[in-house]
Design an enzyme around this catalytic site. Sequence first.
Site, PDB file in Angstrom:
ATOM      1  N   SER A  17     -40.281 -14.985 -14.370  1.00 45.19           N
ATOM      2  CA  SER A  17     -41.667 -14.728 -13.950  1.00 45.19           C
ATOM      3  C   SER A  17     -42.374 -13.726 -14.862  1.00 45.19           C
ATOM      4  O   SER A  17     -43.491 -13.967 -15.323  1.00 45.19           O
ATOM      5  CB  SER A  17     -41.676 -14.182 -12.528  1.00 45.19           C
ATOM      6  N   GLY A  18     -41.718 -12.597 -15.131  1.00 49.33           N
ATOM      7  CA  GLY A  18     -42.344 -11.557 -15.954  1.00 49.33           C
ATOM      8  C   GLY A  18     -42.475 -11.979 -17.404  1.00 49.33           C
ATOM      9  O   GLY A  18     -43.521 -11.783 -18.034  1.00 49.33           O
ATOM     10  N   CYS A  50     -36.587 -17.469  -4.864  1.00 45.12           N
ATOM     11  CA  CYS A  50     -37.662 -17.597  -3.854  1.00 45.12           C
ATOM     12  C   CYS A  50     -38.071 -19.032  -3.558  1.00 45.12           C
ATOM     13  O   CYS A  50     -38.188 -19.417  -2.399  1.00 45.12           O
ATOM     14  CB  CYS A  50     -38.917 -16.855  -4.315  1.00 45.12           C
ATOM     15  N   ALA A 117     -30.395 -14.601 -26.658  1.00 41.58           N
ATOM     16  CA  ALA A 117     -30.804 -13.726 -27.755  1.00 41.58           C
ATOM     17  C   ALA A 117     -30.325 -12.316 -27.461  1.00 41.58           C
ATOM     18  O   ALA A 117     -30.320 -11.887 -26.300  1.00 41.58           O
ATOM     19  CB  ALA A 117     -32.326 -13.728 -27.887  1.00 41.58           C
ATOM     20  N   ARG A 201     -21.098  -3.801   5.249  1.00 45.28           N
ATOM     21  CA  ARG A 201     -20.305  -2.576   5.085  1.00 45.28           C
ATOM     22  C   ARG A 201     -20.800  -1.446   5.989  1.00 45.28           C
ATOM     23  O   ARG A 201     -20.055  -0.551   6.329  1.00 45.28           O
ATOM     24  CB  ARG A 201     -20.334  -2.124   3.622  1.00 45.28           C
ATOM     25  N   ARG A 207     -32.060  -2.478   5.497  1.00 47.14           N
ATOM     26  CA  ARG A 207     -32.385  -1.069   5.262  1.00 47.14           C
ATOM     27  C   ARG A 207     -33.776  -0.962   4.627  1.00 47.14           C
ATOM     28  O   ARG A 207     -34.094  -1.729   3.723  1.00 47.14           O
ATOM     29  CB  ARG A 207     -31.353  -0.505   4.297  1.00 47.14           C
ATOM     30  N   GLY A 266     -26.744  -7.365  -3.138  1.00 48.33           N
ATOM     31  CA  GLY A 266     -27.662  -6.738  -4.079  1.00 48.33           C
ATOM     32  C   GLY A 266     -27.575  -7.379  -5.452  1.00 48.33           C
ATOM     33  O   GLY A 266     -26.664  -8.167  -5.739  1.00 48.33           O
ATOM     34  N   GLU A 445     -54.558 -12.399  15.989  1.00 47.96           N
ATOM     35  CA  GLU A 445     -55.575 -11.627  16.710  1.00 47.96           C
ATOM     36  C   GLU A 445     -54.988 -10.335  17.289  1.00 47.96           C
ATOM     37  O   GLU A 445     -55.713  -9.386  17.569  1.00 47.96           O
ATOM     38  CB  GLU A 445     -56.237 -12.463  17.802  1.00 47.96           C
TER      39      GLU A 445
HETATM   40  P1  NDP Z   1     -30.344  -6.139  -0.621  1.00 54.80           P
HETATM   41  O1  NDP Z   1     -30.420  -4.894  -1.409  1.00 54.80           O
HETATM   42  O2  NDP Z   1     -31.514  -6.594   0.144  1.00 54.80           O
HETATM   43  O3  NDP Z   1     -29.138  -6.013   0.414  1.00 54.80           O
HETATM   44  C1  NDP Z   1     -27.857  -5.719  -0.040  1.00 54.80           C
HETATM   45  C2  NDP Z   1     -26.892  -5.733   1.130  1.00 54.80           C
HETATM   46  O4  NDP Z   1     -25.568  -5.681   0.615  1.00 54.80           O
HETATM   47  C3  NDP Z   1     -27.049  -4.568   2.071  1.00 54.80           C
HETATM   48  O5  NDP Z   1     -26.815  -5.022   3.377  1.00 54.80           O
HETATM   49  C4  NDP Z   1     -25.968  -3.592   1.614  1.00 54.80           C
HETATM   50  O6  NDP Z   1     -25.385  -2.883   2.668  1.00 54.80           O
HETATM   51  C5  NDP Z   1     -24.891  -4.515   1.081  1.00 54.80           C
HETATM   52  N1  NDP Z   1     -24.167  -3.971  -0.073  1.00 54.80           N
HETATM   53  C6  NDP Z   1     -24.686  -3.408  -1.180  1.00 54.80           C
HETATM   54  N2  NDP Z   1     -23.709  -3.074  -2.046  1.00 54.80           N
HETATM   55  C7  NDP Z   1     -22.546  -3.443  -1.471  1.00 54.80           C
HETATM   56  C8  NDP Z   1     -21.192  -3.362  -1.891  1.00 54.80           C
HETATM   57  N3  NDP Z   1     -20.836  -2.833  -3.040  1.00 54.80           N
HETATM   58  N4  NDP Z   1     -20.252  -3.835  -1.026  1.00 54.80           N
HETATM   59  C9  NDP Z   1     -20.585  -4.377   0.165  1.00 54.80           C
HETATM   60  N5  NDP Z   1     -21.861  -4.467   0.589  1.00 54.80           N
HETATM   61  C10 NDP Z   1     -22.830  -4.023  -0.219  1.00 54.80           C
HETATM   62  O7  NDP Z   1     -29.825  -7.240  -1.649  1.00 54.80           O
HETATM   63  P2  NDP Z   1     -29.922  -8.829  -1.687  1.00 54.80           P
HETATM   64  O8  NDP Z   1     -28.768  -9.249  -2.529  1.00 54.80           O
HETATM   65  O9  NDP Z   1     -30.060  -9.403  -0.330  1.00 54.80           O
HETATM   66  O10 NDP Z   1     -31.273  -9.089  -2.484  1.00 54.80           O
HETATM   67  C11 NDP Z   1     -31.465  -8.518  -3.788  1.00 54.80           C
HETATM   68  C12 NDP Z   1     -32.923  -8.260  -4.025  1.00 54.80           C
HETATM   69  O11 NDP Z   1     -33.598  -9.488  -4.213  1.00 54.80           O
HETATM   70  C13 NDP Z   1     -33.642  -7.609  -2.843  1.00 54.80           C
HETATM   71  O12 NDP Z   1     -33.543  -6.224  -2.900  1.00 54.80           O
HETATM   72  C14 NDP Z   1     -35.052  -8.090  -3.006  1.00 54.80           C
HETATM   73  O13 NDP Z   1     -35.748  -7.183  -3.809  1.00 54.80           O
HETATM   74  C15 NDP Z   1     -34.913  -9.410  -3.728  1.00 54.80           C
HETATM   75  N6  NDP Z   1     -35.149 -10.524  -2.793  1.00 54.80           N
HETATM   76  C16 NDP Z   1     -36.360 -10.624  -2.187  1.00 54.80           C
HETATM   77  C17 NDP Z   1     -36.624 -11.643  -1.297  1.00 54.80           C
HETATM   78  C18 NDP Z   1     -37.939 -11.710  -0.628  1.00 54.80           C
HETATM   79  O14 NDP Z   1     -38.886 -11.082  -1.103  1.00 54.80           O
HETATM   80  N7  NDP Z   1     -38.080 -12.431   0.484  1.00 54.80           N
HETATM   81  C19 NDP Z   1     -35.623 -12.650  -0.978  1.00 54.80           C
HETATM   82  C20 NDP Z   1     -34.372 -12.452  -1.656  1.00 54.80           C
HETATM   83  C21 NDP Z   1     -34.161 -11.426  -2.535  1.00 54.80           C
HETATM   84  P3  NDP Z   1     -25.976  -1.525   3.287  1.00 54.80           P
HETATM   85  O15 NDP Z   1     -27.332  -1.845   3.837  1.00 54.80           O
HETATM   86  O16 NDP Z   1     -25.007  -1.197   4.331  1.00 54.80           O
HETATM   87  O17 NDP Z   1     -26.042  -0.563   2.157  1.00 54.80           O
END
Ligand code: NDP
Length: 451
Positions: A17-18, A50, A117, A201, A207, A266, A445
């Site tokens: 995208s960017g 997405c 690249a 975890r 969050r 993540g 509304e």
């Molecule tokens: P998120 O950051 O949303 O969530 C990560 C989850 O994985 C959390 O529940 C976290 O737990 C857990 N976690 C993180 N690290 C570990 C680890 N080392 N071991 C075990 N559990 C772990 O990541 P996603 O992968 O869901 O999405 C990535 C990014 O993509 C998002 O941040 C968002 O910006 C983007 N995205 C946006 C969407 C949208 O706009 N609708 C849709 C999909 C992705 P805890 O909370 O306990 O720390």
Amino acid sequence: MAEQEYDYDLFVIGAGSGGVRASRIAASHGARVAVAEEYRVGGTCVIRGCVPKKLLVYGSHFAEELQDASNYGWTVEKMHFDWPTLRDAVLKDVDRLNDAYTTTLENNKVERFLERATITGPHGVRLASGRDITAKYILVATGAWPLMPEFEGNEHCITSNEVFHLPELPRRIVIQGAGYIALEFAGIFNALGSAVTVVNRSDAILRGYDETLRDRLLQITMARGITYRFNCPITKVEKQEDGCLHVWVKGAQDPIPADAVLVATGRRPNVAGLGLETAGVELGERGEIRVDDTAKTTCDSIYAVGDVTDRVQLTPVAIREGHAFADRVFGNKDVRIDYACIPSAVFSQPPLAGVGLTEGQARNAYGNVKVYSSDFRPMKNIFAHRPERGLYKMIVDAQTDRVLGIHMIGPDSPEILQAAAIAVKAGLTKADFDATVALHPSMAEELVLMR
Ligand code: NDP
């Protein structure tokens, strides 16, 4: 090196995208632009994020619509869902978008190199095929990559990269993580008929989102049949002879049996092996490329936009960053990105959306805030005997009456929130909302009826 001696004015690494937006806008300002992409043109959002995800959400939503249909007088006989049909239709649409993005680049005379690249210096890149290229500026727009935690048997797990290609619908799926991707796919697979277990975890979901809304999502999705196991990260996955996966989580006596394990923990900036060190491009603590507010890295001729900078991992933000970079460097316009009040949504079922400060953030920043809410059962749900309730919250600065944030869960909340986000971004007050006549009957509304 004199300017005309560079092969290109701009070399972009990554056609997501960017990168695509920056390439197109820079070319429209007269720059000679090339872009390298090692996979497919369009990037994560279009190819494996997405867009295909939203299509799966649409596809899975028919389950609810068909369930509710009888209350509206419809008889639907011989209902059957076929995963390969939906999967292949989605992948076909991804092909269409890949072509559309390619055409955009061609129409703007951006040269494409469909190979990897790497950077060889402040003005140099090397293509996988061995060709060396020089450019006055280099833009890194390589996005992010799913993080796979270390545990025994993680090779049996998939990430959001592979989930769109599953050969069949898993009868049972374990999803690790409770963020955007985990909860969106939990909703999709639950609606399509899989038994879904979410393991995380910590004891929190999503969050950063408003706490009351997160609780509501948890309640509704549990009632819909999703199982949650908190404080239970995966410790081991064992593949059985019959192909079944045994998922061991922390503290458990027995494994959770599954047909697929999706890890959504993540996404990390995609910088491995890029050669950034050859140009003195520095990384931050999370492995992100460090940039200033003009997207410039620690090397004067190299810029970076999008997820690789790990500021806000959202497609529209990457697009704005790419556009602003091109306007600034090639269009002589000093555009900066305003990161305040970026609306976001989770396409869970029901979806959740928010803009601005949450109640907690507002209390920390402003002290005295007023919280208005509307907890209602959408008309559509009442008629369908569906007990699920929507919840909208508005956070207002008590001193100035300015709306600091709006957060909502309920049908179509992302669609409604996008419009409301304009008002929050514009700094409108609660009185401005109240002065607007309700559009009846609608869910939206509620936004002008909160007391
Ligand atoms: P998120 O950051 O949303 O969530 C990560 C989850 O994985 C959390 O529940 C976290 O737990 C857990 N976690 C993180 N690290 C570990 C680890 N080392 N071991 C075990 N559990 C772990 O990541 P996603 O992968 O869901 O999405 C990535 C990014 O993509 C998002 O941040 C968002 O910006 C983007 N995205 C946006 C969407 C949208 O706009 N609708 C849709 C999909 C992705 P805890 O909370 O306990 O720390």
